[in-house]
Write a protein that holds these residues in place. Structure first.
Motif, PDB file in Angstrom:
ATOM      1  N   ARG A  49     -23.675  90.309 -55.529  1.00 28.72           N
ATOM      2  CA  ARG A  49     -23.088  90.797 -53.759  1.00 28.72           C
ATOM      3  C   ARG A  49     -23.201  89.533 -52.866  1.00 28.72           C
ATOM      4  NH1 ARG A  49     -26.457  90.656 -49.180  1.00 28.72           N
ATOM      5  NH2 ARG A  49     -28.427  90.563 -50.503  1.00 28.72           N
ATOM      6  N   GLN A  50     -23.616  88.742 -52.927  1.00 27.79           N
ATOM      7  CA  GLN A  50     -24.242  86.826 -52.521  1.00 27.79           C
ATOM      8  C   GLN A  50     -23.479  85.852 -53.322  1.00 27.79           C
ATOM      9  OE1 GLN A  50     -28.535  86.888 -52.333  1.00 27.79           O
ATOM     10  NE2 GLN A  50     -27.967  86.250 -50.175  1.00 27.79           N
ATOM     11  N   PHE A 138     -19.117  87.261 -57.694  1.00 25.82           N
ATOM     12  CA  PHE A 138     -19.700  86.926 -56.666  1.00 25.82           C
ATOM     13  C   PHE A 138     -18.856  87.368 -55.161  1.00 25.82           C
ATOM     14  CE2 PHE A 138     -21.223  82.998 -59.780  1.00 25.82           C
ATOM     15  CZ  PHE A 138     -22.116  83.231 -59.502  1.00 25.82           C
ATOM     16  N   GLY A 139     -19.944  88.055 -54.838  1.00 23.88           N
ATOM     17  CA  GLY A 139     -19.559  88.586 -53.626  1.00 23.88           C
ATOM     18  C   GLY A 139     -18.655  89.700 -53.537  1.00 23.88           C
ATOM     19  N   HIS A 140     -18.945  91.032 -54.967  1.00 18.62           N
ATOM     20  CA  HIS A 140     -18.710  91.640 -55.109  1.00 18.62           C
ATOM     21  C   HIS A 140     -20.283  92.188 -54.545  1.00 18.62           C
ATOM     22  CE1 HIS A 140     -15.175  91.347 -56.611  1.00 18.62           C
ATOM     23  NE2 HIS A 140     -14.987  90.471 -56.414  1.00 18.62           N
ATOM     24  N   THR A 141     -20.242  94.309 -54.102  1.00 19.43           N
ATOM     25  CA  THR A 141     -21.042  94.502 -53.826  1.00 19.43           C
ATOM     26  C   THR A 141     -21.277  95.978 -54.229  1.00 19.43           C
ATOM     27  OG1 THR A 141     -21.596  93.656 -51.281  1.00 19.43           O
ATOM     28  CG2 THR A 141     -22.488  95.703 -52.161  1.00 19.43           C
ATOM     29  N   VAL A 142     -21.855  96.678 -54.800  1.00 19.43           N
ATOM     30  CA  VAL A 142     -22.205  97.906 -55.877  1.00 19.43           C
ATOM     31  C   VAL A 142     -22.451  99.249 -54.252  1.00 19.43           C
ATOM     32  CG1 VAL A 142     -23.240  99.701 -57.400  1.00 19.43           C
ATOM     33  CG2 VAL A 142     -22.725  97.556 -57.742  1.00 19.43           C
ATOM     34  N   ASP A 172     -29.996  97.451 -63.222  1.00 17.35           N
ATOM     35  CA  ASP A 172     -30.231  96.844 -62.560  1.00 17.35           C
ATOM     36  C   ASP A 172     -31.095  95.584 -62.602  1.00 17.35           C
ATOM     37  OD1 ASP A 172     -30.411  96.037 -59.431  1.00 17.35           O
ATOM     38  OD2 ASP A 172     -31.004  98.101 -59.200  1.00 17.35           O
ATOM     39  N   ALA A 173     -30.419  94.691 -62.105  1.00 16.94           N
ATOM     40  CA  ALA A 173     -30.731  93.245 -62.122  1.00 16.94           C
ATOM     41  C   ALA A 173     -30.781  92.947 -60.898  1.00 16.94           C
ATOM     42  CB  ALA A 173     -30.710  92.558 -63.191  1.00 16.94           C
ATOM     43  N   SER A 174     -31.164  93.394 -59.510  1.00 18.76           N
ATOM     44  CA  SER A 174     -30.984  93.744 -57.903  1.00 18.76           C
ATOM     45  C   SER A 174     -32.143  92.631 -57.285  1.00 18.76           C
ATOM     46  CB  SER A 174     -30.213  94.706 -57.358  1.00 18.76           C
ATOM     47  OG  SER A 174     -30.805  95.775 -57.115  1.00 18.76           O
TER      48      SER A 174
END
Length: 421
Positions: A49-50, A138-142, A172-174
């Motif tokens: 996401r970041q 990068f910059g991709h949100t689930v 999931d390694a969020s």
């Protein structure tokens, strides 16, 4: 909680992609998992996401981590990045001092590691994974996930465009984002009380003989044994400094954080001597309620890595080690599954991973009651037992040849009684 793949796909744009393994999060667990999958010849897509570099807490690694970095083909890049060398931990309470050299330990394996600025460290790791062929976005949100034998992720890029990722499996390694526990309602109660951490960086300016920069300093508040401080020397004369306590103890408005942390540092003699009134190099940050848990670390089509599954406490710097161990263990099981074998995620992933987590938990819980502190500061320590304790502090929480791993609760309780007897 089951989600229909067909229902998820209907909400998506016509864009669909397929991959062997989709990984949510580009932190250490995601990077190592991606690299190990690529080494096994599997396609891996990392969705973050970041944008990197970005700040993260968890700056003091444990030697056990080096094994997983080496297997993932990242060791040379980490060694050459110029991080601060680390060989142990220095504990302080009032006038009592106890230092552990992680090279002198029960378990076989690495006895040294690094203290790192996570922005750079995480960027190095995910860069290594990308060099090995993992695709990183990068910059991709689930936004959503359908579970089952053919999991589907709904993803949005920064423009808002949505697409579907069909994966054979999802990891999931969020981290603290805890994407799947949140989306699939997997959260469970944790036994840990609500604690908070308040922290910043300083330019420490320490003379070479003032403090061993090769060790993390863990200092207990002189009057409150459940309040502790860290000082983590970093490369270039910079140090991370923070205080951990029950949330109410640190509860001040954001504008008052700097004054509160400064006051607390002044109350601890060792940190006050080492840091003094050195200016903070970034705004004082605070996180709270970080302890987390789930009922199971896996489900149909997915597994949870590191902090996405469970996080205990920062006191023994176990977070990155657990994250890397989980990535290593999950990929081993996943590779067999993708190869057509029948696997048991509960018996082969969940149970063995939690064994080490429960070892750390026994140490964490007794740290806050003061029992482990009594053990650490006991003046007549037996060298053999000290090496066993040192091994756990170095991250070897899965080595069941160590009695304090095989049966940590009973062993620690008996040891504490002997120290107090």
């Amino acid at each position: 909680m089951e989600h229909s793949p067909e229902a998820a796909v209907k909400t998506l744009s016509p864009r669909h992609e397929a991959v062997d393994v989709a990984i949510i999060g580009a932190g250490p667990a995601g990077a190592v998992a991606a690299a190990l999958l690529r080494k096994a010849g599997r396609s891996a897509l990392v969705l973050e996401r970041q944008h990197f570099p970005r700040f993260s807490i968890g700056e003091s690694l444990l030697p056990q981590s080096m094994t997983y970095l080496e297997e993932a083909g990242m060791l040379q890049a980490v060694v050459e990045a110029g991080f601060q060398y680390k060989n142990g931990a220095h504990f302080v309470w009032r006038d009592q001092v106890s230092s552990f050299d992680f090279r002198d330990k029960h378990s076989v394996g690495w006895g040294t590691t690094y203290q790192v600025e996570r922005a750079k460290f995480d960027e190095v790791l995910i860069g290594c994974a990308a060099e090995q062929g993992a695709e990183v976005r990068f910059g991709h949100t689930v936004l959503a996930m359908s579970t089952g034998d053919a999991p589907v992720l709904e993803v949005a890029d920064e423009s808002g465009a949505r697409y579907a990722v069909h994966a054979r499996f999802v990891l999931d390694a969020s981290g603290f984002g805890r994407v799947l526990p949140r989306l699939l309602e997997l959260e469970a109660a944790t036994r840990q009380p609500t604690r908070a951490a308040m922290f910043s960086h300083v330019r420490d300016g320490l003379p070479l003989d003032a403090f061993d920069r090769n060790k993390i300093c863990v200092a207990t508040h002189p009057e409150h044994r459940d309040v502790w401080f860290w000082m983590i020397p970093l490369a270039g004369g910079r140090s991370s400094v923070g205080c951990v306590a029950q949330a109410a103890f640190l509860d001040v408005p954001e504008a008052g954080r700097e004054a509160r942390l400064r006051t607390l540092i002044r109350e601890e003699p060792t940190l006050h001597r080492l840091i003094g009134d050195a200016p903070f190099l970034m705004p004082v940050r605070q996180i709270s309620g970080y302890a987390a848990n789930v009922e199971r670390l896996h489900g149909p089509g997915y597994a949870l890595l590191g902090n996405a599954g469970e996080f205990l406490d920062p006191v023994f710097s176990s977070g990155v080690t657990i994250a890397l161990r989980s990535a290593h263990l999950a990929v081993k099981v996943l590779e067999r599954m993708l190869g057509g074998e029948t696997v048991d995620w509960q018996a082969e992933y969940d149970v063995p991973l939690r064994k080490g987590i429960d070892t750390f938990r026994a140490f964490v819980e007794r740290w806050y009651t003061g029992e482990l502190q009594d053990i650490i500061y006991y003046p007549n320590q037996t060298p053999k037992i000290r090496r066993m304790i040192s091994a756990v502090l170095a991250g070897y929480a899965w080595d069941e040849s160590n009695p304090y791993v095989a049966d940590p609760v009973r062993r620690l309780d008996v040891l504490h009684q002997a120290c107090k007897g």
